[in-house]
Each structure stands twice: as C-alpha cells, then as structure tokens.
Design a protein around this motif. Structure first.
Motif, mmCIF file in Angstrom:
data_model
loop_
_atom_site.group_PDB
_atom_site.id
_atom_site.type_symbol
_atom_site.label_atom_id
_atom_site.label_comp_id
_atom_site.label_asym_id
_atom_site.label_seq_id
_atom_site.Cartn_x
_atom_site.Cartn_y
_atom_site.Cartn_z
ATOM 1 N N THR A 147 42.438 46.427 43.882
ATOM 2 C CA THR A 147 41.223 46.131 43.123
ATOM 3 C C THR A 147 40.586 47.391 42.558
ATOM 4 O O THR A 147 39.959 47.373 41.507
ATOM 5 N N PRO A 150 42.854 49.920 39.302
ATOM 6 C CA PRO A 150 42.662 49.844 37.839
ATOM 7 C C PRO A 150 41.407 50.594 37.358
ATOM 8 O O PRO A 150 41.509 51.358 36.382
ATOM 9 N N VAL A 202 43.024 38.662 42.936
ATOM 10 C CA VAL A 202 42.584 38.547 41.540
ATOM 11 C C VAL A 202 43.464 39.447 40.672
ATOM 12 O O VAL A 202 43.834 39.099 39.561
ATOM 13 N N ILE A 203 43.838 40.593 41.198
ATOM 14 C CA ILE A 203 44.668 41.530 40.451
ATOM 15 C C ILE A 203 46.154 41.187 40.567
ATOM 16 O O ILE A 203 46.858 41.119 39.570
ATOM 17 N N ALA A 255 38.822 32.124 40.870
ATOM 18 C CA ALA A 255 38.870 33.567 40.610
ATOM 19 C C ALA A 255 40.286 34.099 40.431
ATOM 20 O O ALA A 255 40.502 35.054 39.707
ATOM 21 N N ARG A 257 44.156 33.879 39.342
ATOM 22 C CA ARG A 257 45.147 33.209 38.512
ATOM 23 C C ARG A 257 46.529 33.451 39.097
ATOM 24 O O ARG A 257 46.759 34.474 39.748
ATOM 25 N N GLU A 258 47.436 32.516 38.841
ATOM 26 C CA GLU A 258 48.799 32.619 39.371
ATOM 27 C C GLU A 258 49.390 34.015 39.119
ATOM 28 O O GLU A 258 49.951 34.642 40.006
ATOM 29 N N GLY A 260 47.732 36.742 38.395
ATOM 30 C CA GLY A 260 46.774 37.833 38.600
ATOM 31 C C GLY A 260 46.159 38.300 37.290
ATOM 32 O O GLY A 260 46.044 37.520 36.344
ATOM 33 N N ASN A 261 45.789 39.562 37.229
ATOM 34 C CA ASN A 261 45.235 40.121 35.989
ATOM 35 C C ASN A 261 46.185 41.196 35.454
ATOM 36 O O ASN A 261 46.144 42.356 35.870
ATOM 37 N N LYS A 263 46.375 42.732 32.645
ATOM 38 C CA LYS A 263 45.744 43.857 31.945
ATOM 39 C C LYS A 263 45.349 44.952 32.936
ATOM 40 O O LYS A 263 45.625 46.138 32.721
ATOM 41 N N ALA A 264 44.714 44.538 34.018
ATOM 42 C CA ALA A 264 44.280 45.505 35.033
ATOM 43 C C ALA A 264 45.499 46.159 35.691
ATOM 44 O O ALA A 264 45.519 47.366 35.940
ATOM 45 N N THR A 267 47.035 48.860 33.453
ATOM 46 C CA THR A 267 46.268 50.112 33.474
ATOM 47 C C THR A 267 46.584 50.904 34.748
ATOM 48 O O THR A 267 46.826 52.106 34.702
ATOM 49 N N ARG B 25 36.767 45.968 30.164
ATOM 50 C CA ARG B 25 38.046 46.190 29.470
ATOM 51 C C ARG B 25 39.198 45.376 30.060
ATOM 52 O O ARG B 25 40.204 45.187 29.396
ATOM 53 N N PHE B 26 39.060 44.910 31.309
ATOM 54 C CA PHE B 26 40.161 44.149 31.906
ATOM 55 C C PHE B 26 40.052 42.640 31.651
ATOM 56 O O PHE B 26 40.871 41.866 32.143
ATOM 57 N N ILE B 37 33.806 38.602 38.173
ATOM 58 C CA ILE B 37 33.855 39.237 39.494
ATOM 59 C C ILE B 37 33.853 40.729 39.238
ATOM 60 O O ILE B 37 34.689 41.224 38.485
ATOM 61 N N HIS B 39 33.957 44.686 40.539
ATOM 62 C CA HIS B 39 34.350 45.591 41.621
ATOM 63 C C HIS B 39 34.346 47.011 41.079
ATOM 64 O O HIS B 39 34.942 47.273 40.034
ATOM 65 N N ILE B 44 36.745 42.438 37.109
ATOM 66 C CA ILE B 44 38.195 42.381 37.343
ATOM 67 C C ILE B 44 38.773 41.040 36.899
ATOM 68 O O ILE B 44 39.966 40.903 36.713
ATOM 69 N N ASP B 45 37.939 40.037 36.744
ATOM 70 C CA ASP B 45 38.355 38.783 36.101
ATOM 71 C C ASP B 45 37.151 37.874 35.959
ATOM 72 O O ASP B 45 36.079 38.174 36.478
ATOM 73 N N LYS B 46 37.363 36.780 35.228
ATOM 74 C CA LYS B 46 36.287 35.800 35.095
ATOM 75 C C LYS B 46 36.364 34.804 36.241
ATOM 76 O O LYS B 46 37.428 34.583 36.822
ATOM 77 N N LEU B 47 35.228 34.190 36.552
ATOM 78 C CA LEU B 47 35.198 33.079 37.497
ATOM 79 C C LEU B 47 35.170 31.793 36.684
ATOM 80 O O LEU B 47 34.434 31.688 35.706
ATOM 81 N N ASP B 48 35.964 30.823 37.092
ATOM 82 C CA ASP B 48 36.093 29.587 36.336
ATOM 83 C C ASP B 48 35.348 28.441 37.045
ATOM 84 O O ASP B 48 35.812 27.946 38.073
ATOM 85 N N GLU B 77 47.763 26.062 42.055
ATOM 86 C CA GLU B 77 46.666 25.799 41.124
ATOM 87 C C GLU B 77 46.955 26.529 39.827
ATOM 88 O O GLU B 77 47.476 27.632 39.835
#
Lengths: 367, 78
Positions: A147, A150, A202-203, A255, A257-258, A260-261, A263-264, A267, B25-26, B37, B39, B44-48, B77
C-alpha cells in the motif's frame, strides 16, 4: 446525477454481527481452528470491537506480521537513528516509527536532543521538505507494505524528474504474500485460514491469495475492517476449513477489485523490485522486500553515503518476534503490561498503533 | 474520504467534515462525489457503494438460507 451514498453503518450493526457469530458457532461445532489476520488494522479492529468474545472458544484469531513498523528489523531501526544524528540531515518519517526503541535511543530521543526529525504523512511531504531545504538532505525511511510502495515510488519518480539531488530513502518496504506463504508452512503458527489484509489487497488484488490457497491448501478471505466484515470473513473461513476447501474469496469488493490497482502497481514496479529481505521475527524472506531498481539506486542513502551500523541485538526479554509469527500472544510475554506498555515500549509491537501488543493493551484483550 | 474537487493529480477530499488534500494519480477518472480509500496521502482506489450493499445482501442471504452458498465457495466478486 448524485453518486450513491456509501453507508458503512450496516457493517457495524450489532444484530448482523450477532447473527454471523451464531452461524460461526454452528459451523465450527467444537472444532478448534486458528485463523490469522495478516493485517495490523484488522488486529486493532478485532480488539476494539471485542470480536474475540463473540467467537466460540475453539476459534482463535491470531495476529500476524501485518504491522509494517513491527516487522522492520532492528538493524533498520538503528540505521534510521544513525541517519537522524548526522548533520545537515532531515529525517522525514511516518509517525509510528518515532518511539521504536533502538539499542541506545530512539528517533524521538534524538529529536529531543536536537536532531531534525520530521513526521510526514505522505512521501510527497518529504519531497517538499527537500525542495524547501536545498542545503540539507532529506531521508525518508520507506517502511511499509504494498500500500505504501506506490506513494513512495511516486515521490522517487518526481524527484528523478525534477532533478532533486537531496532526497533519499532507506528502502525498507516489505511484501506480504511471501510472508504469509512462509507462515502457512510454520508448524509453530499452525494456520487454518487467513483473513487477508484489506488495504494491501486493494493494490495486489486476489491472484496472490488464489496462488497461496492452491499451493498451501489454505482458505483465504479478503475482508474490510468493520465488525460485520471481519465476522463475515471468519464465517466463510470456518465454513471452508470445516469442509476441507481452500480458495480465495473477496468479501471486501467495495474496495478490492479482482485485479487490484494496476496503476498503483505499475508505479511501484517502476521503482522497486522484489528482493530477499529480513523481517523481525521471521528471518530473511525470499522476495519479501522492495528494493530499488538499479536506475534509482542514487536515491538509496546507504549507497550514496554508506554508514557503519554496530550490531543491534534485539532485546532478549521481548517476544515481538514470536508474536509476529502468531506463535505467541502478547499476553504470553513476561514484559506485557509490566515493563512494557505504550508509554514506555520495549518492542515495536507495543509502539505501533497497529501492533498486536498495543492493541491488546489498549483494549484490554484477554488471551 | 469523499472527493470534493479534482485538479489534475490532486484533489480536496473530506472525512467527517475535515478537509485534506490527497493525490489521485492512482485512480481511474476521479470525480467529485467519489469515495476514496486514502493511504499515506494517496487515494489507492475508489470505494463502491453498490458493492457494499451487495456484500450485506450476501451475508443476509447466507443467514436466511441457514448455511452455505448453494454452489460451494462464494463466487468471486466482480
């Protein structure tokens, strides 16, 4: 159109929590199971909400190596303190690091003796300090998991782009999946299921846990931080463990996603690469750390200006190492509450707000 | 935190009335009204919110059915 409102109150609803606890009781029967929470924020949430008291006796929630400050080896702590003592140096640190005891002092003590130690919340603040203080160098101990890497990487890339030559880091990042993998095979830890860290996930997304579940036959559930999130994860882990299933489920899809992120992750991967790294209590973990890639080596303060660190033996009475492996509870430590407390911590697990010892002490958790 | 205003890579965001500058930026397409969220100063991401509702529905459904999801482990999910 207005965006839908996020209502998290339902995740703190006592009725929902009680129903889940009841199901856990029924699913588990009298089977003893050890579930590890691999995230310090979970440890705190479990202690604060008193979730252990809702669970049947056989279900043990064990804290893992999920607190970045706690897993930072003593040698790195000494390195930070040594840097803080150097002239024309600003040590820009995340706040939790301040009170971690070194062999003869701490960052807080050095600060009170006149060292220029600043607390930053974002790595970009350290970058700003470097811009504002061209006559000094700014050193950021880059402690943290997936976390934090990035954001640190973003700061390094910006420093590179703007040609800033007084910004440095102490690469101290750690990667969670290799540590969980190690603990899954540790006979002292004995894990029947993993509550996987919410924010790291999340990442990194679900794939690393699917991989772990496949190879180690361990059920994994990614969970959020409210009581209903955590009990929902415990319920699913108990169900899977009892029925002999393994796999990874995402119970925090608001929060995580399958994938992750990406983009992060891109980086972070631009600046860091996996390297073998020492963890307090766990030893050197293959590919368990984030090291700087060669093109960013000049940001590594220990390459730019090597410093000799005397050997740093860990406090022999402190059992943080075993607590971090889930091999002992905080209350098993002879120092817990008598000789070690948050105002005068002997080990990092009592320092960090996310440390298991601090959480137990603060919320009066009994084993 | 809830995003109030976006300017390039940075945004103003608020949590319980406290405003703060965050780096976005992420995020993909950050907009005012999005929940993020945060950090170390970075979103670091959006909450849905829709997914939040689905998780609660899932827990409720499992409770109503008594035990396990009909087809073994929970589906991944999306």
């Amino acid at each position: 159109m207005n965006s839908p409102r996020l209502n998290t109150a339902n995740f703190r609803d006592p009725d929902r929590a009680a129903r889940l606890a009841e199901e856990i009781r029924r699913l588990a029967g009298d089977r003893p199971l050890r579930l590890m929470e691999g995230c310090g924020t979970h440890t705190v949430a479990i202690a604060r909400a008193g979730l252990k008291s809702l669970l049947p006796e056989g279900i043990r929630l064990v804290s893992g190596p999920g607190c970045p400050v706690c897993v930072t080896p003593q040698e790195t702590i000494e390195r930070m303190i040594a840097r803080a003592k150097q002239p024309k140096t600003i040590l820009a640190t995340f706040g939790d690091m301040l009170k971690v005891p070194g062999t003869s002092s701490s960052l807080r003590e050095e600060k009170s003796r006149g060292a220029d130690v600043r607390i930053v919340y974002s790595p970009l603040e350290a970058l700003r300090l470097a811009r504002e203080n061209p006559g000094k160098r700014v050193v950021l101990p880059a402690v943290g998991f997936e976390t934090t890497q990035p954001p640190v990487a973003a700061a390094v890339i910006e420093a590179e782009r703007s040609g800033l030559d007084n910004f440095y880091i102490i690469p101290a990042g750690r990667l969670i999946p290799p540590a969980l993998e190690l603990l899954c095979g540790d006979p002292e830890t004995r894990i029947d299921g993993l509550i996987c860290p919410g924010h790291v996930s999340v990442i990194i997304g679900l794939e690393p846990y699917r991989d772990l579940a496949r190879r180690r036959r361990v059920p994994c559930a990614v969970a959020g931080f409210e009581p209903v999130d955590i009990l929902g994860a415990v319920r699913e882990l108990v169900r899977m463990a009892v029925s002999g299933e393994s796999g990874a489920v995402n119970l925090y899809p608001r929060a995580v996603r399958e994938g992750g992120n990406p983009k992060a992750r891109r980086t972070a991967a631009e600046v860091f690469r996996p390297v073998d790294a020492a963890w307090r209590g766990l030893g050197v973990i293959p590919a368990g750390g984030a090291g700087l890639r060669a093109r960013y080596h000049r940001f590594d303060i220990d390459r730019a200006d090597p410093v000799e660190i005397p050997p740093a033996p860990a406090d022999p009475a402190c059992i943080c190492g075993r607590v971090l492996r889930g091999a002992a509870d905080p209350a098993d430590c002879p120092l817990f509450g008598s000789g070690c407390d948050p105002s005068r911590p002997r080990g990092p697990c009592m320092v960090s707000a996310e440390g298991a010892c601090a959480a137990w002490h603060r919320y009066g958790v009994k084993g | 935190m809830k995003i109030i205003r976006v300017e390039g890579d940075t945004a103003r965001a608020s949590l319980s009335g406290l405003e703060q500058e965050i780096d976005v930026r992420f995020l993909d397409d950050p907009r005012p009204g999005d929940y993020a969220i945060v950090h170390a100063g970075f979103a670091i991401d959006k909450l849905d919110p829709e997914e939040a509702k689905k998780t609660l529905d899932l827990f409720r459904q499992l409770s109503a059915e008594g035990l396990t999801p009909p087809s073994g482990p929970l589906p991944p999910e999306k």
